[in-house]
Write a protein that holds these residues in place. Structure first.
Motif, PDB file in Angstrom:
ATOM      1  N   ILE A   1       0.878  -1.207   0.033  1.00  0.00           N
ATOM      2  CA  ILE A   1       0.099   0.242   0.214  1.00  0.00           C
ATOM      3  C   ILE A   1       0.987   1.259  -0.207  1.00  0.00           C
ATOM      4  N   GLY A   2       0.277   2.006  -0.826  1.00  0.00           N
ATOM      5  CA  GLY A   2       1.321   3.416  -0.769  1.00  0.00           C
ATOM      6  C   GLY A   2       0.230   4.587  -1.126  1.00  0.00           C
ATOM      7  N   GLY A   3       0.842   6.173  -1.235  1.00  0.00           N
ATOM      8  CA  GLY A   3       0.344   7.106  -0.912  1.00  0.00           C
ATOM      9  C   GLY A   3       0.961   7.742  -2.081  1.00  0.00           C
ATOM     10  N   LYS A   4      -0.016   8.294  -2.982  1.00  0.00           N
ATOM     11  CA  LYS A   4       0.452   8.954  -4.037  1.00  0.00           C
ATOM     12  C   LYS A   4       1.560   9.847  -4.116  1.00  0.00           C
ATOM     13  N   LYS A   5       0.878  11.227  -3.085  1.00  0.00           N
ATOM     14  CA  LYS A   5       1.178  12.078  -2.082  1.00  0.00           C
ATOM     15  C   LYS A   5       2.164  12.010  -1.261  1.00  0.00           C
ATOM     16  N   ASP A   6       3.148  10.738  -1.344  1.00  0.00           N
ATOM     17  CA  ASP A   6       4.095  10.277  -0.457  1.00  0.00           C
ATOM     18  C   ASP A   6       5.164  11.298  -1.076  1.00  0.00           C
ATOM     19  N   SER A   7       6.117  11.828  -0.327  1.00  0.00           N
ATOM     20  CA  SER A   7       6.931  12.840  -0.717  1.00  0.00           C
ATOM     21  C   SER A   7       7.986  12.540   0.546  1.00  0.00           C
ATOM     22  N   ILE A   8       7.435  10.865   1.359  1.00  0.00           N
ATOM     23  CA  ILE A   8       8.947  10.917   1.742  1.00  0.00           C
ATOM     24  C   ILE A   8       9.915   9.933   0.974  1.00  0.00           C
ATOM     25  N   VAL A   9       9.091   9.008   0.228  1.00  0.00           N
ATOM     26  CA  VAL A   9      10.100   7.849  -0.366  1.00  0.00           C
ATOM     27  C   VAL A   9       9.665   8.280  -1.479  1.00  0.00           C
TER      28      VAL A   9
ATOM     29  N   ASN B   1       3.323 -12.153  -6.408  1.00  0.00           N
ATOM     30  CA  ASN B   1       2.821 -12.556  -6.398  1.00  0.00           C
ATOM     31  C   ASN B   1       1.860 -11.612  -4.963  1.00  0.00           C
ATOM     32  N   SER B   2       2.774 -10.480  -5.785  1.00  0.00           N
ATOM     33  CA  SER B   2       2.315  -9.008  -4.960  1.00  0.00           C
ATOM     34  C   SER B   2       0.934  -8.178  -5.337  1.00  0.00           C
ATOM     35  N   GLU B   3      -0.033  -7.472  -4.952  1.00  0.00           N
ATOM     36  CA  GLU B   3      -1.154  -6.393  -4.959  1.00  0.00           C
ATOM     37  C   GLU B   3      -0.745  -5.378  -4.594  1.00  0.00           C
ATOM     38  N   LEU B   4      -0.572  -4.433  -5.364  1.00  0.00           N
ATOM     39  CA  LEU B   4      -0.452  -3.008  -5.237  1.00  0.00           C
ATOM     40  C   LEU B   4      -1.646  -2.384  -4.894  1.00  0.00           C
ATOM     41  N   TYR B   5      -1.842  -1.206  -4.082  1.00  0.00           N
ATOM     42  CA  TYR B   5      -2.924  -0.535  -4.222  1.00  0.00           C
ATOM     43  C   TYR B   5      -2.171   0.651  -3.355  1.00  0.00           C
ATOM     44  N   VAL B   6      -2.545   2.272  -4.091  1.00  0.00           N
ATOM     45  CA  VAL B   6      -2.090   3.271  -4.235  1.00  0.00           C
ATOM     46  C   VAL B   6      -3.238   4.286  -3.823  1.00  0.00           C
ATOM     47  N   TYR B   7      -3.562   4.817  -2.880  1.00  0.00           N
ATOM     48  CA  TYR B   7      -3.885   5.932  -2.459  1.00  0.00           C
ATOM     49  C   TYR B   7      -3.772   6.914  -2.913  1.00  0.00           C
ATOM     50  N   GLU B   8      -4.633   7.642  -3.772  1.00  0.00           N
ATOM     51  CA  GLU B   8      -4.492   8.831  -4.580  1.00  0.00           C
ATOM     52  C   GLU B   8      -4.667  10.152  -3.474  1.00  0.00           C
TER      53      GLU B   8
ATOM     54  N   GLY C   1      -0.568  10.338   1.793  1.00  0.00           N
ATOM     55  CA  GLY C   1       1.557  10.587   1.762  1.00  0.00           C
ATOM     56  C   GLY C   1       1.484   9.377   2.671  1.00  0.00           C
ATOM     57  N   HIS C   2       2.763   9.409   3.226  1.00  0.00           N
ATOM     58  CA  HIS C   2       3.660   8.206   3.809  1.00  0.00           C
ATOM     59  C   HIS C   2       3.079   7.614   4.623  1.00  0.00           C
ATOM     60  N   ALA C   3       2.519   8.652   5.680  1.00  0.00           N
ATOM     61  CA  ALA C   3       1.581   7.949   6.567  1.00  0.00           C
ATOM     62  C   ALA C   3       0.284   7.455   6.707  1.00  0.00           C
ATOM     63  N   VAL C   4      -0.070   6.794   5.450  1.00  0.00           N
ATOM     64  CA  VAL C   4      -1.230   6.303   4.908  1.00  0.00           C
ATOM     65  C   VAL C   4      -1.817   5.579   5.476  1.00  0.00           C
ATOM     66  N   HIS C   5      -0.867   4.518   6.369  1.00  0.00           N
ATOM     67  CA  HIS C   5      -1.993   3.871   7.563  1.00  0.00           C
ATOM     68  C   HIS C   5      -2.884   4.034   8.991  1.00  0.00           C
TER      69      HIS C   5
ATOM     70  N   ASP D   1      -9.661   3.879   6.106  1.00  0.00           N
ATOM     71  CA  ASP D   1     -10.054   2.670   5.503  1.00  0.00           C
ATOM     72  C   ASP D   1      -8.887   1.839   5.221  1.00  0.00           C
ATOM     73  N   PHE D   2      -7.897   1.886   5.679  1.00  0.00           N
ATOM     74  CA  PHE D   2      -6.704   1.448   5.843  1.00  0.00           C
ATOM     75  C   PHE D   2      -6.419  -0.075   6.544  1.00  0.00           C
ATOM     76  N   ASN D   3      -7.160   0.321   7.755  1.00  0.00           N
ATOM     77  CA  ASN D   3      -6.896  -1.328   8.577  1.00  0.00           C
ATOM     78  C   ASN D   3      -8.157  -2.185   7.739  1.00  0.00           C
ATOM     79  N   GLU D   4      -9.412  -1.525   7.187  1.00  0.00           N
ATOM     80  CA  GLU D   4     -11.105  -2.341   6.720  1.00  0.00           C
ATOM     81  C   GLU D   4      -9.754  -2.887   5.050  1.00  0.00           C
ATOM     82  N   LYS D   5      -8.966  -2.385   4.600  1.00  0.00           N
ATOM     83  CA  LYS D   5      -8.813  -3.085   3.283  1.00  0.00           C
ATOM     84  C   LYS D   5      -8.112  -4.120   3.879  1.00  0.00           C
ATOM     85  N   VAL D   6      -6.650  -3.929   4.425  1.00  0.00           N
ATOM     86  CA  VAL D   6      -5.640  -4.425   5.416  1.00  0.00           C
ATOM     87  C   VAL D   6      -6.515  -6.098   5.526  1.00  0.00           C
ATOM     88  N   LEU D   7      -7.475  -6.213   6.741  1.00  0.00           N
ATOM     89  CA  LEU D   7      -8.275  -7.055   7.141  1.00  0.00           C
ATOM     90  C   LEU D   7      -9.200  -7.728   5.952  1.00  0.00           C
ATOM     91  N   LYS D   8      -9.228  -7.208   4.509  1.00  0.00           N
ATOM     92  CA  LYS D   8      -9.606  -7.691   3.694  1.00  0.00           C
ATOM     93  C   LYS D   8      -8.494  -8.844   3.109  1.00  0.00           C
TER      94      LYS D   8
END
Length: 89
Positions: free
Chosen positions: A37-45, A59-66, A69-73, A78-85
């Motif tokens: 999981i990444g953030g499109k506005k991540d100015s750190i990495v 065997n990975s799946e990428l999800y990017v929050y538009e 940023g870096h603290a998307v978690h 819905d971060f936890n919900e997305k991970v649990l799903k």
């Protein structure tokens, strides 16, 4: 906008880890399903780092929050919900 670290000791530990730890060449050894999981506005990495990691793990799946940023978690409600799903699949 960059905010102050919540805990400076934690920040120093993480900064030192960033300088000394490099697992890039081992990413291709990961064989289990992996959610990245990444953030499109991540100015750190940057979001490109999340894409690179996904490319290296077969065997990975990428999800990017538009809108986050870096603290998307911490930012995405819905971060936890997305991970649990993902884990329940």
């Amino acid at each position: 906008m960059v905010s102050k670290p919540k805990d400076y000791k934690r920040f120093i530990i993480q900064a030192n880890s960033c300088l000394t730890h490099n697992a890039y060449n081992d990413l291709n050894k990961i064989k289990c399903p992996t959610l990245i999981i990444g953030g499109k506005k991540d100015s750190i990495v940057g979001v490109n780092s999340a894409k690179e990691i996904a490319d290296r793990i077969s065997n990975s799946e990428l999800y990017v929050y538009e809108d986050y940023g870096h603290a998307v978690h911490e930012e995405a409600k819905d971060f936890n919900e997305k991970v649990l799903k993902y884990l329940k699949r």
